[in-house]
Scaffold this motif. Structure first.
Motif, mmCIF file in Angstrom:
data_model
loop_
_atom_site.group_PDB
_atom_site.id
_atom_site.type_symbol
_atom_site.label_atom_id
_atom_site.label_comp_id
_atom_site.label_asym_id
_atom_site.label_seq_id
_atom_site.Cartn_x
_atom_site.Cartn_y
_atom_site.Cartn_z
ATOM 1 N N THR A 73 0.833 -1.200 0.000
ATOM 2 C CA THR A 73 0.000 0.000 0.000
ATOM 3 C C THR A 73 0.870 1.253 0.000
ATOM 4 O O THR A 73 0.603 2.198 -0.754
ATOM 5 C CB THR A 73 -0.944 -0.004 1.222
ATOM 6 O OG1 THR A 73 -1.723 -1.201 1.184
ATOM 7 C CG2 THR A 73 -1.860 1.201 1.208
ATOM 8 N N SER B 86 1.044 4.132 -3.027
ATOM 9 C CA SER B 86 0.128 5.139 -2.482
ATOM 10 C C SER B 86 -0.153 6.274 -3.450
ATOM 11 O O SER B 86 -1.208 6.893 -3.401
ATOM 12 C CB SER B 86 0.663 5.684 -1.156
ATOM 13 O OG SER B 86 1.901 6.334 -1.381
ATOM 14 N N GLN C 40 -5.388 1.873 -7.605
ATOM 15 C CA GLN C 40 -5.925 1.854 -6.240
ATOM 16 C C GLN C 40 -7.088 0.856 -6.134
ATOM 17 O O GLN C 40 -7.203 0.124 -5.149
ATOM 18 C CB GLN C 40 -6.383 3.262 -5.823
ATOM 19 C CG GLN C 40 -5.259 4.257 -5.673
ATOM 20 C CD GLN C 40 -4.341 3.930 -4.500
ATOM 21 O OE1 GLN C 40 -4.731 3.273 -3.548
ATOM 22 N NE2 GLN C 40 -3.106 4.391 -4.584
ATOM 23 N N LEU C 41 -7.932 0.817 -7.164
ATOM 24 C CA LEU C 41 -9.033 -0.153 -7.172
ATOM 25 C C LEU C 41 -8.496 -1.586 -7.236
ATOM 26 O O LEU C 41 -9.003 -2.480 -6.552
ATOM 27 C CB LEU C 41 -9.967 0.114 -8.350
ATOM 28 C CG LEU C 41 -10.779 1.406 -8.290
ATOM 29 C CD1 LEU C 41 -11.538 1.635 -9.590
ATOM 30 C CD2 LEU C 41 -11.744 1.377 -7.113
ATOM 31 N N GLN C 42 -7.464 -1.776 -8.050
ATOM 32 C CA GLN C 42 -6.848 -3.094 -8.126
ATOM 33 C C GLN C 42 -6.267 -3.511 -6.771
ATOM 34 O O GLN C 42 -6.351 -4.679 -6.393
ATOM 35 C CB GLN C 42 -5.739 -3.107 -9.176
ATOM 36 C CG GLN C 42 -6.230 -3.079 -10.598
ATOM 37 C CD GLN C 42 -5.061 -3.049 -11.558
ATOM 38 O OE1 GLN C 42 -4.283 -2.109 -11.566
ATOM 39 N NE2 GLN C 42 -4.944 -4.086 -12.352
ATOM 40 N N LEU C 43 -5.686 -2.572 -6.068
ATOM 41 C CA LEU C 43 -5.139 -2.880 -4.748
ATOM 42 C C LEU C 43 -6.238 -3.330 -3.792
ATOM 43 O O LEU C 43 -6.040 -4.252 -2.990
ATOM 44 C CB LEU C 43 -4.407 -1.666 -4.168
ATOM 45 C CG LEU C 43 -3.042 -1.381 -4.775
ATOM 46 C CD1 LEU C 43 -2.558 0.005 -4.365
ATOM 47 C CD2 LEU C 43 -2.034 -2.436 -4.345
ATOM 48 N N GLN C 44 -7.400 -2.676 -3.860
ATOM 49 C CA GLN C 44 -8.523 -3.091 -3.017
ATOM 50 C C GLN C 44 -8.904 -4.536 -3.320
ATOM 51 O O GLN C 44 -9.112 -5.339 -2.414
ATOM 52 C CB GLN C 44 -9.721 -2.154 -3.212
ATOM 53 C CG GLN C 44 -9.530 -0.775 -2.649
ATOM 54 C CD GLN C 44 -9.268 -0.821 -1.155
ATOM 55 O OE1 GLN C 44 -9.964 -1.482 -0.404
ATOM 56 N NE2 GLN C 44 -8.233 -0.121 -0.724
ATOM 57 N N ASP C 45 -9.004 -4.853 -4.618
ATOM 58 C CA ASP C 45 -9.302 -6.233 -5.002
ATOM 59 C C ASP C 45 -8.215 -7.185 -4.516
ATOM 60 O O ASP C 45 -8.505 -8.263 -4.006
ATOM 61 C CB ASP C 45 -9.409 -6.355 -6.529
ATOM 62 C CG ASP C 45 -10.785 -6.029 -7.049
ATOM 63 O OD1 ASP C 45 -11.698 -5.817 -6.226
ATOM 64 O OD2 ASP C 45 -10.949 -5.988 -8.278
ATOM 65 N N HIS D 117 -8.504 -7.519 -0.592
ATOM 66 C CA HIS D 117 -9.772 -7.869 0.042
ATOM 67 C C HIS D 117 -10.532 -8.947 -0.727
ATOM 68 O O HIS D 117 -10.810 -10.006 -0.184
ATOM 69 C CB HIS D 117 -10.625 -6.619 0.235
ATOM 70 C CG HIS D 117 -9.956 -5.585 1.065
ATOM 71 N ND1 HIS D 117 -9.779 -5.721 2.413
ATOM 72 C CD2 HIS D 117 -9.355 -4.420 0.735
ATOM 73 C CE1 HIS D 117 -9.117 -4.682 2.892
ATOM 74 N NE2 HIS D 117 -8.833 -3.874 1.890
ATOM 75 N N TRP D 118 -10.884 -8.682 -1.975
ATOM 76 C CA TRP D 118 -11.709 -9.601 -2.757
ATOM 77 C C TRP D 118 -10.958 -10.901 -3.061
ATOM 78 O O TRP D 118 -11.501 -11.988 -2.919
ATOM 79 C CB TRP D 118 -12.157 -8.909 -4.040
ATOM 80 C CG TRP D 118 -13.018 -9.734 -4.918
ATOM 81 C CD1 TRP D 118 -12.711 -10.219 -6.151
ATOM 82 C CD2 TRP D 118 -14.343 -10.191 -4.648
ATOM 83 N NE1 TRP D 118 -13.748 -10.940 -6.669
ATOM 84 C CE2 TRP D 118 -14.773 -10.945 -5.750
ATOM 85 C CE3 TRP D 118 -15.208 -10.052 -3.560
ATOM 86 C CZ2 TRP D 118 -16.024 -11.541 -5.824
ATOM 87 C CZ3 TRP D 118 -16.457 -10.645 -3.641
ATOM 88 C CH2 TRP D 118 -16.848 -11.369 -4.758
#
Length: 191
Positions: free
Chosen positions: A17, A21, A28-33, A36-37
């Protein structure tokens, strides 16, 4: 030990992250996936399904070198183009595989809920959702639930809505009414 392994994962997540940053919105969306996903859903399910059949799942796109390249150097236009995701992967696949494979839509692990609700779970579904107990809760328009059930049994596909309603009612029986235990078998005819 498990606790130090969990701390290593959290340390790795913080490092990733921090490293990305200042990345663009898509990254950033890919990092969320990625954090988390993927681990909480896709990798977990994939691991369970393959392990249940004594198979080893490999995820070559999760190689650290590929991940680093995808988050730092791969241009957004190669990730998504004209609304097509995984554009560069599809482009390469199109050169190696027949169009029927390289152009087909994503296909996940589907559970045959629609068929179960017309077959082995039909009686339990109707007994659960159309019971006087469920009707008297007053959460939903019961005529609408009856319509969804009947249309589904007659061939329409309302499995997603019925699944949510069914799970809510089972949850209510388990945690509010205390009339259902997690170990109770719903139907012995399920595959």
């Amino acid at each position: 030990d498990l606790q130090s392994h969990a701390l290593d994962i959290h340390k790795y997540a913080r490092e990733i992250t921090n490293r990305y940053s200042s990345a663009k919105h898509l990254t950033q969306l890919q990092l969320q996936d990625f954090f988390h996903w993927l681990p909480a859903n896709l990798l977990l399910r994939g691991d369970r399904v393959t392990m249940a059949h004594s198979l080893e799942l490999r995820c070559p796109f999760l190689d650290p070198t590929i991940i680093d390249y995808a988050f730092t150097d791969l241009p957004d236009a190669l990730k998504i183009r004209y609304g097509t995701s995984k554009w560069i992967v599809r482009k390469v696949a199109g050169e190696l595989l027949p169009p029927a494979i390289s152009r087909r839509k994503k296909w996940g692990f589907k559970v045959p809920v629609a068929q179960w609700f017309r077959g082995p779970l039909k009686q339990h579904l109707t007994d659960t959702l159309l019971s006087p107990t469920a009707r008297n809760r007053g959460y939903f328009n019961h005529a609408e639930i009856e319509r969804l059930v009947q249309e589904h049994l007659n061939g329409a596909n309302h499995s997603k809505q019925l699944w949510y309603l069914y799970q809510l009612e089972l949850w209510h029986q388990m945690f509010i009414d205390n009339t259902l235990t997690p170990t109770q078998k719903l139907d012995s005819s399920l595959p």
